[in-house]
Design an enzyme around this catalytic site. Structure first.
Site, PDB file in Angstrom:
ATOM      1  N   LEU A  13     -83.985 -16.519  18.215  1.00 22.87           N
ATOM      2  CA  LEU A  13     -83.280 -15.593  17.327  1.00 22.87           C
ATOM      3  C   LEU A  13     -83.505 -16.089  15.907  1.00 22.87           C
ATOM      4  O   LEU A  13     -83.530 -17.295  15.661  1.00 22.87           O
ATOM      5  CB  LEU A  13     -81.772 -15.574  17.621  1.00 22.87           C
ATOM      6  CG  LEU A  13     -81.295 -14.945  18.941  1.00 22.87           C
ATOM      7  CD1 LEU A  13     -79.777 -15.055  19.046  1.00 22.87           C
ATOM      8  CD2 LEU A  13     -81.736 -13.499  19.058  1.00 22.87           C
ATOM      9  N   ASP A  14     -83.669 -15.156  14.972  1.00 28.12           N
ATOM     10  CA  ASP A  14     -83.799 -15.548  13.567  1.00 28.12           C
ATOM     11  C   ASP A  14     -82.585 -16.373  13.145  1.00 28.12           C
ATOM     12  O   ASP A  14     -81.487 -16.213  13.691  1.00 28.12           O
ATOM     13  CB  ASP A  14     -83.882 -14.310  12.669  1.00 28.12           C
ATOM     14  CG  ASP A  14     -85.146 -13.499  12.914  1.00 28.12           C
ATOM     15  OD1 ASP A  14     -86.127 -14.075  13.406  1.00 28.12           O
ATOM     16  OD2 ASP A  14     -85.130 -12.290  12.616  1.00 28.12           O
ATOM     17  N   ARG A  15     -82.784 -17.231  12.153  1.00 28.65           N
ATOM     18  CA  ARG A  15     -81.699 -18.080  11.655  1.00 28.65           C
ATOM     19  C   ARG A  15     -80.426 -17.271  11.370  1.00 28.65           C
ATOM     20  O   ARG A  15     -79.321 -17.670  11.733  1.00 28.65           O
ATOM     21  CB  ARG A  15     -82.133 -18.810  10.380  1.00 28.65           C
ATOM     22  CG  ARG A  15     -81.026 -19.684   9.779  1.00 28.65           C
ATOM     23  CD  ARG A  15     -81.273 -19.976   8.305  1.00 28.65           C
ATOM     24  NE  ARG A  15     -82.340 -20.925   8.096  1.00 28.65           N
ATOM     25  CZ  ARG A  15     -82.146 -22.253   8.002  1.00 28.65           C
ATOM     26  NH1 ARG A  15     -80.935 -22.754   8.125  1.00 28.65           N
ATOM     27  NH2 ARG A  15     -83.166 -23.055   7.781  1.00 28.65           N
ATOM     28  N   ARG A  20     -85.606  -5.549  12.462  1.00 31.81           N
ATOM     29  CA  ARG A  20     -85.540  -5.556  11.007  1.00 31.81           C
ATOM     30  C   ARG A  20     -86.622  -4.646  10.396  1.00 31.81           C
ATOM     31  O   ARG A  20     -86.358  -3.898   9.455  1.00 31.81           O
ATOM     32  CB  ARG A  20     -85.663  -6.991  10.501  1.00 31.81           C
ATOM     33  CG  ARG A  20     -84.523  -7.880  10.981  1.00 31.81           C
ATOM     34  CD  ARG A  20     -84.771  -9.357  10.746  1.00 31.81           C
ATOM     35  NE  ARG A  20     -84.797  -9.682   9.326  1.00 31.81           N
ATOM     36  CZ  ARG A  20     -85.009 -10.910   8.864  1.00 31.81           C
ATOM     37  NH1 ARG A  20     -85.214 -11.913   9.713  1.00 31.81           N
ATOM     38  NH2 ARG A  20     -85.019 -11.136   7.558  1.00 31.81           N
TER      39      ARG A  20
END
Length: 311
Positions: free
Chosen positions: A146-148, A247
């Site tokens: 998962l992205d930060r 996104r």
């Protein structure tokens, strides 16, 4: 389906402490009643003493709470001696752990795995330390990321074999992967599907190619949950799992994820990226049992829709 019998400790070194007895919870109950039923050969006071002395862990986490709520599939371990507490976990919570996998809820701001800085705190490094408190030789293996700034459910493997099973059969094993996204502006359609071919620029930013078959095929489905003229809350299902897919696709339809400056968001109201991996359901890689983890929608995502709120 035959379930694995977790009755032995993962530690096999002769010099290690006595192995704990491990029991799988079959139905919802509290910890003390479960222990009294499981250790029926002991008196009530003896069982309470074992718990009070810190000899009990639930999903590898020490606890002395008599009323600890247990759910089916939880692992309760009874140790010969007091359990040394593992270092506190920062920015994450363990939802489930057994011999093969660890499922966590990651908070926004925590890296899944190191991006090069040796001393940076990551979910991966913390889990490695966590499992090695029981077995110094234990390791953790990355399954997905998962992205930060994305919060939510993540799955890790505890062996390379299990990692390969999960990664090689991800599309078949994973039965549900659902996100909630708070996006800028009012999305007009109640639901929709976004399809494109994703590529990565020289600056490491993902984008949808204008040409068919040029890049990685990506498909995102969404349903509108709430909206006003400033924001929309969407339930998002991934048919494919590409880097930054949600996104990019939200930017493609003119409604970037809230707080996502990289992909065109102008909003700053919630103070974080408006993306949360809410649900992960999958077949256990070794037992075949269905596992489903659902987390709450972050409260800050609901703030723009509360009475009296304004941009």
């Amino acid at each position: 389906m035959k379930k694995k019998n977790y009755t032995t400790n993962r530690t096999t070194k002769v010099s290690s402490p006595a192995k704990p007895k491990i029991y799988t919870v079959k139905e919802s109950t509290q910890l003390l009643p479960f222990l009294l039923d499981t250790l029926s050969q002991l008196s009530r006071n003896s069982v309470k003493s074992i718990l009070a002395r810190g000899q009990v862990t639930v999903n590898s986490q020490p606890t002395t709470a008599y009323n600890y709520e247990l759910e089916p599939g939880y692992l309760v371990s009874i140790h010969q001696e007091k359990v040394t507490s593992a270092p506190p976990l920062i920015g994450m919570t363990i939802l489930f752990e057994d011999e093969d996998i660890v499922v966590i809820q990651k908070e926004h701001g925590l890296l899944s795995v190191s991006a090069g800085q040796e001393n940076e705190i990551t979910a991966y490094r913390q889990l490695m330390s966590h499992v090695r408190t029981e077995n110094p030789n234990q390791r953790i293996f990355i399954v997905h990321r998962l992205d930060r700034d994305t919060s939510g459910v993540m799955l890790f493997a505890k062996s390379e074999k299990v990692q390969q099973i999960l990664q090689n059969s991800w599309q078949d094993i994973v039965k549900e992967r659902s996100y909630v996204a708070l996006v800028d502006g009012e999305v007009k359609k109640q639901e929709g599907t976004i399809t494109s071919w994703l590529k990565e620029s020289s600056t490491l930013k993902m984008y949808s190619s204008p040409y068919p078959n040029d890049g990685q095929h990506a498909v995102t489905h969404y349903k509108k949950m709430e909206s006003n003229k400033f924001f929309s809350l969407l339930e998002v299902h991934l048919e494919t799992g590409r880097k930054n897919q949600i996104r990019v696709h939200m930017q493609d339809i003119g409604h970037p994820v809230a707080g996502d400056k990289k992909y065109g968001s102008k909003s700053k109201e919630i103070g974080r990226l408006g993306l949360h991996a809410r649900i992960l359901a999958f077949e256990h890689p070794t037992t075949g049992a269905m596992m489903r983890f659902e987390t709450d929608i972050p409260k800050v995502f609901l703030k723009p829709f509360r009475a009296g709120s304004s941009k």
